[in-house]
Design a protein around this motif. Structure first.
Motif, short mmCIF file in Angstrom:
data_model
loop_
_atom_site.label_atom_id
_atom_site.label_comp_id
_atom_site.label_asym_id
_atom_site.label_seq_id
_atom_site.Cartn_x
_atom_site.Cartn_y
_atom_site.Cartn_z
N SER A 542 3.40 -2.98 4.04
CA SER A 542 2.19 -2.25 3.69
C SER A 542 1.48 -1.81 4.96
O SER A 542 1.75 -2.33 6.05
N THR A 580 8.29 4.54 1.84
CA THR A 580 7.72 4.42 3.19
C THR A 580 6.21 4.51 3.06
O THR A 580 5.68 5.09 2.11
N SER A 581 5.51 3.90 4.02
CA SER A 581 4.04 3.88 4.00
C SER A 581 3.52 4.47 5.29
O SER A 581 4.15 4.37 6.36
N VAL A 588 1.28 5.83 0.07
CA VAL A 588 2.67 5.37 0.07
C VAL A 588 3.50 6.47 -0.57
O VAL A 588 3.12 7.03 -1.61
N THR A 590 7.28 7.68 -2.12
CA THR A 590 8.52 7.18 -2.69
C THR A 590 9.42 8.36 -3.04
O THR A 590 8.95 9.45 -3.37
N PHE A 602 -2.89 4.16 -1.68
CA PHE A 602 -2.86 2.72 -1.39
C PHE A 602 -4.28 2.25 -1.12
O PHE A 602 -5.01 2.93 -0.37
#
Length: 1210
Positions: A542, A580-581, A588, A590, A602
């Motif tokens: 995170s 990935t963040s 975030v 995806t 997030f």
């Protein structure tokens, strides 16, 4: 909703499997599919504009661009197939219409085509229906549908005739059909028997001619829907005509026979000069139209081998799928089945004389298979990708360029870039290799025994890297290459590993449903979360590094912290493949199995709250965010790399706390650097040599130019003196002519004054007479007008009475005719009913015969017209060539003939004038008898004089206009001659320089050969001495062995002395004498040769200087002769003008004179004309003498130097 958005910025790759996947929008822009987008790529600027695909589509199937290059049609697969039409002139490619078929079972359209006027669109549906649909697309109206093929015969291409909106062609495996739209239906007009031929493509070459290519490499020509012949590369036109019938029989019998081309023809394009078609792997051929209505292969273009690949020749075997040409037919572009784009300029192809021409990359080299690895670095704007096509590519995401490209012999599964951007890890099937990123290559540093490494990653500090081998994670040191740790605990394959920002922790996930967090210092597992019902595919820390986010096959996004799943976000029925963040902690990203990208804010929301973007046409395999949070990079199984801009809702770039500074350092090996330095030194030395040579040549030129300037100044002074003398002579002549002209002018003025008085008197008398006649005519007209008005009144009364009588009569006749007309109409209705049935039957019977006859005669008419046009063009070209070649000769002959004719005419005029003089004398004696005849003659002479003065003024204007036209032409001729002389001088200079350089090179080669021979002898002598010394050392060693026994030692030493010392002295003296004699002889020979070479060079220089002097002398004589010729031409033109004026004067005098009044010229004028005729004869004699002198000088010039061409006559 997510507070951070993404926008597609740039994409690398090409989607294969799309029909017609490359089109030209304009001269600089091409359109091609990539991922789930259509790309508008500017070739010159390298910029892109993306047109995203529609949502819920399963991928693009076909493209088509309209004839006016404005509209783009995209066919997409789905539960119900659709076709979207975009307006390319709009900045973002605005969507205009979405079309669909009436049949809901159609899931895809395999090919599309626009009509020539861009109003209609035709689409071919896929299996099993194979329905052909015609739309009036602007109104979204289906005009007609028809089943074009069966499931056993797939269709590969459809097209409109470029000359007819209603005629279409469909081709495929055993299919070739022509359809025509009429009365709301698509009617099959012709379908030849081609069951055994698999047609891959076709193109319209004329209104009724279609050329199709088969999978066996055959080019078949169809005329009006019938197979007529085959285009062969090696066959002559006569053989083509004679073999046409046999080819037809073979095709109809289902025999393929032997084809002249071994490979299949996958693409055909018709253009103004002929045909462009792909005739094999990596090959495109240009066919040109011939006079016999056939085609001849003129050029062959191939794909260049790839030097960066393990097998460079593999690039030449790519199968070409699409061929397109720019609107001006300047650029040819092709796409291949390996996902590459190539282009070439057709003008460069035409100018290449016999050389093999190769394609160049349109933009960059792309991946041709699924991309398996993706990685970025910190210190450079680089991104690395690896693919199953056995290649690794390094991209620059700021410059949008391909930096490096290297092919290997095995598939690459994973890749990782070092944070410095100078090293790279690549996982292969047998080993994991660490390599250097050099300036132009990727070279291996070390290999690690990690088999089938599907995941690897460098730490953020760059001192460690992790590599996955099945269910074990190995951690190695970058500096020592030692295996520091082995992290074991997963029971299934590890799918992903990620480092924390401080490199103290490592998180991993696997197919066993476990997510582990490791301590990289001790190798212990700090936390774990196991969920066996889910196979995890990717994991990431995170943004605050306290928790872990993971995705897997259970369609959820999980937030894991302290061995517990804190939150789950359900993502419908789509599988999340990667995650990935951002470092900012706000979003975030995806990737899904359908190729879309989702941006989720997030901390994770409780409900479904995200933004979804169309990206790829396959599952996304990897995604990564750059270190500055500016770009998101995604790769997929479709082989494309997509670059996204990360922005917030206010359309500003996402900012981070730290600023990234990129470096420009590169790696280069010492050997490469030394080689380049050596090349630079050699080039510098070469530059110095060339400077010295250029200085020497400049000095020689200065000397030559100074001598030439002196000679020119002398000739110029002489010419000035001669011109001054001619000017004085002309001035005296002008003064004499001015005095004569003034005298003539005064005489003429006196004559004109007297004549004017007489004419005024006569004019006044004529005016009085005409005034009296005018008064009489006016009185007569008044009387006639009164009589006319009276007659008009009487006629009007008669007309009214007649009209009344006619009206009564016609009304009676009209009633009778209407009754008859009704009876006739009844009869006509009965007859029309009977004849309509007959006409319908006859029309149906005759339609087929009329259409067949019309097709045959139209084809014959077109062939005859084409042959006539080609013959007319050839005759015109030949006439122009013949006229241009003989123009100068005819001009000269015509000038000579004109001069001869004029001379004969003047002689005839002289003889006639002599007779006229006698007649005039006799007439003068007769005219003295009466004053009335004299007055008439004077009046006529005055009129003639006025006409002559007017003609003189007109002729003067024409002369000035012609002189103005002649002057610029002569100036341009003079400039072209000067340029020609300069170019000849430069060619001679370059020839001399090349000869001198060849001589110097041969001398240096001889010297080098002699030095090499001496070096070889010295090396041989050194080897002999070494063997001698070794033998002596062994014998001395043997003597040392008996050092305890004096007698044996003494005997052995004496033997050594006897064997070596005496013979050695003699040999050394003899060899020294022989060497000295050889050296003296060699020195003498070398001195003699150098002296002889120097003497020959001096002779050569003297001969060249003499040759140059003779050449310059001849050129000067040429210039003088040309100036004299120009002066003579001017004198000849003045003589022509005099002759023309005399002829016009004589013609006017002959027209105005009558037999009894033929006395018009005075004896003084006749004498002037005779004197001018004598001057003309003298000028012609001088011209003839000058021509003979010029001819003599030309012959003398040719005999002196045959290499110099004498100047052509102007």
């Amino acid at each position: 909703m997510a507070t951070v958005l993404i926008q597609p910025n740039y994409i690398f790759g090409l989607r294969t499997g799309v029909t017609n996947n490359l089109c030209f929008f304009d001269e600089q822009t091409v359109v091609f599919p990539c991922g789930n987008n259509c790309v508008r790529y500017n070739i010159n600027l390298g910029s892109q504009k993306l047109i995203p695909g529609t949502e819920r589509s399963q991928g693009m199937q076909a493209l088509a661009i309209s004839a006016n290059r404005r509209y783009l049609a995209v066919a997409e697969r789905g539960e119900k197939a659709s076709v979207t039409v975009y307006d390319l002139q709009h900045e973002q490619g605005r969507k205009r219409k979405v079309l669909s078929a009436d049949d809901n079972n159609i899931q895809e359209f395999v090919c599309l085509a626009f009509s020539p006027d861009s109003k209609f669109l035709i689409g071919q549906a896929g299996a099993p229906e194979w329905t052909l649909t015609l739309w009036l697309w602007e109104k979204q109206k289906v005009m007609a549908t028809v089943k074009s093929s069966s499931s056993n015969n797939p269709v590969t291409q459809v097209s409109f005739s470029p000359h007819n909106n209603t005629q279409m062609c469909v081709s495929g495996a055993g299919v070739f059909k022509l359809f025509r739209y009429s009365e709301g239906t698509l009617k099959l007009t012709n379908s030849p028997k081609v069951d055994s031929i698999n047609l891959l493509c076709h193109a319209w070459a004329a209104e009724t001619r279609v050329i199709a290519g088969s999978d066996t490499g055959r080019l078949l020509v169809f005329e009006s829907g019938y197979l007529r012949r085959e285009i062969r590369d090696t066959a002559k036109p006569e053989q083509q005509e004679s073999d046409r019938q046999t080819e037809m029989e073979k095709v109809e019998d289902g025999e393929e026979g032997e084809s002249p081309v071994a490979a299949c023809v996958t693409a055909i394009l018709s253009y103004s000069k002929g045909l462009i078609c792909s005739t094999g792997p990596g090959t495109v051929c240009l066919f040109e139209k011939t006079e016999e209505d056939g085609y001849r292969k003129t050029k062959e273009i191939r794909i260049r081998p790839d030097p960066c690949s393990e097998d460079p020749a593999q690039a030449e075997l790519q199968q070409i799928s699409t061929v397109c040409v720019s609107p001006s037919e300047e650029t040819l572009a092709v796409s291949t089945e390996e996902g590459q784009l190539y282009s070439i300029s057709l003008s460069s192809v035409e100018t290449s004389k016999g050389e093999q021409v190769h394609f160049e990359f349109l933009s960059h080299s792309f991946h041709s298979k699924p991309i398996t690895g993706l990685s970025t670095c910190i210190r450079k704007p680089l991104v690395a990708t690896c693919s199953l096509d056995c290649s690794v590519r390094i991209w620059n995401y700021q410059g949008k360029t391909l930096e490096l490209h290297k092919g290997f012999g095995e598939e690459a599964y994973s890749v990782a870039l070092h944070p410095s951007g100078l090293f790279i890890l690549v996982g292969f099937t047998d080993k994991l290799r660490m390599m250097n990123l050099l300036i132009d290559d990727i070279r291996t540093i070390n290999e690690f025994s990690v088999r089938g490494c599907r995941e690897c990653a460098f730490s953020h500090g760059g001192h460690l890297f992790a590599a996955v081998n099945g269910n074990v994670i190995h951690i190695y040191s970058v500096t020592t290459f030692e295996n520091v740790l082995n992290l074991k605990g997963h029971r299934g394959k590890v799918q992903s590993v990620r480092w924390s920002l401080d490199d103290s922790r490592l998180v991993s996930c696997g197919m066993d449903g476990a997510v582990y967090e490791w301590n990289t210092h001790t190798g212990r597992r700090e936390s774990e979360c196991v969920l066996k019902s889910c196979n995890y595919t990717d994991v990431a820390f995170s943004p605050d590094a306290r928790a872990v986010v993971a995705v897997g096959t259970d369609h959820t996004l999980k937030l894991i912290q302290d061995c517990q799943v804190l939150r789950e976000v359900l993502v419908d029925d789509v599988t999340l493949t990667t995650i990935t963040s951002s470092r900012s902690g706000r979003v975030v990203f995806t990737g899904t199995s359908s190729g879309t990208v989702r941006a989720i804010k997030f901390p994770l929301p409780l409900q479904k709250d995200w933004m979804e973007y169309q990206a790829h046409c396959g599952p996304i395999t990897k995604m990564v965010i750059t270190c500055d949070d500016q770009f998101l990079l995604t790769v997929s199984e479709d082989g494309c790399l997509l670059l996204w801009n990360i922005i917030d809702k206010e359309a500003h770039t996402l900012r981070t706390d730290r600023r990234t500074i990129f470096t420009d350092e590169i790696l280069i090996t010492k050997s490469d650097l030394e080689e380049k330095n050596q090349n630079m030194q050699e080039l510098k030395a070469r530059v110095e040599e060339l400077k010295m040579e250029n200085e020497y040549q400049l000095r020689l030129r200065d000397m030559k130019y100074n001598e030439r300037i002196k000679e020119l100044s002398e000739t110029f002074s002489q010419q000035v003196e001669s011109l001054q003398t001619t000017i004085q002579v002309t001035k005296t002549e002008l003064e004499r002519r001015d005095t004569e002209h003034q005298e003539r002018f005064t005489d003429a003025a006196e004559k004109h004054a007297t004549e004017l008085q007489q004419l005024e008197y006569l004019g006044s008398q004529k005016q009085l007479l005409q005034h009296e006649q005018y008064q009489e005519l006016q009185h007569q007209s008044h009387v006639m007008q009164e009589e006319y008005e009276r007659q008009l009144v009487e006629v009007e009364e008669r007309r009214e009475r007649g009209l009344e009588e006619l009206m009564q009569l016609h009304e009676a006749q009209l009633q009778e005719k209407t009754q008859l007309l009704q009876q006739c109409q009844d009869e006509v209705r009965k007859q029309t009913r009977e004849y309509e049935a007959i006409i319908k039957q006859t029309e149906e019977d005759c339609d087929w015969e009329v259409t067949s006859v019309r097709f045959e005669y139209t084809r014959k008419l077109e062939t005859e017209q084409e042959t006539n046009l080609s013959l007319k063009g050839e005759t015109g070209i030949m006439k122009k060539k013949f006229e241009s070649q003989q123009k100068e000769l005819e001009d000269r002959r015509s000038v000579i003939n004109e001069q001869k004719q004029k001379l004969q005419q003047l002689q005839a005029l002289i003889s006639s004038l002599e007779g006229d003089i006698l007649d005039l004398k006799r007439q003068i004696s007769e005219l003295k008898k009466g004053m009335e005849m004299k007055d008439n003659v004077v009046a006529e002479l005055n009129e003639n004089n006025q006409m002559l003065s007017r003609l003189r003024f007109i002729l003067n204007l024409n002369i000035t206009h012609l002189q103005q036209q002649i002057q610029p032409r002569e100036n341009s001729i003079r400039e072209m001659k000067e340029l020609n002389q300069q170019m000849e001088m430069e060619v001679e200079k370059f020839h001399k320089e090349s000869v001198q350089l060849e001589q110097s090179v041969s001398d240096l080669k001889l010297r080098l050969k002699a030095v090499e021979q001496e070096l070889h002898r010295e090396r041989q002598r050194g080897k002999d001495l070494q063997t001698y010394v070794k033998r002596l050392k062994t014998e001395i060693h043997n003597c040392v062995a008996v050092i305890q026994e004096p007698k044996k030692l003494k005997d052995s030493v004496r033997g050594l002395y006897a064997r070596h010392v005496q013979h050695a002295d003699v040999d050394v003296v003899e060899t020294a004498r022989e060497d000295a004699a050889i050296q003296r002889e060699f020195g003498q020979q070398r001195e003699y040769l150098e002296k002889s070479i120097a003497a020959l060079k001096l002779k050569l220089d003297e001969a060249t200087t003499d040759h140059e002097k003779q050449k310059t002398k001849i050129l000067k004589e040429n210039v003088l002769l040309i100036t004299e010729i120009n002066e003579l031409r001017k004198e000849l033109e003045t003589a022509k003008t005099h002759i023309h004026s005399y002829q016009t004067r004589l013609a006017l005098s002959n027209k105005s004179s009558k037999p009894e009044k033929s006395k018009k010229q005075s004896p003084a004028d006749c004498r002037a004309m005779l004197s001018e005729e004598a001057e003309l004869k003298e000028a012609q004699r001088i011209i003839q003498l000058q021509r003979s002198e010029i001819q003599r000088l030309k012959q003398e010039l040719v005999t002196r130097d045959p290499d110099i061409r004498p100047p052509q006559d102007p």
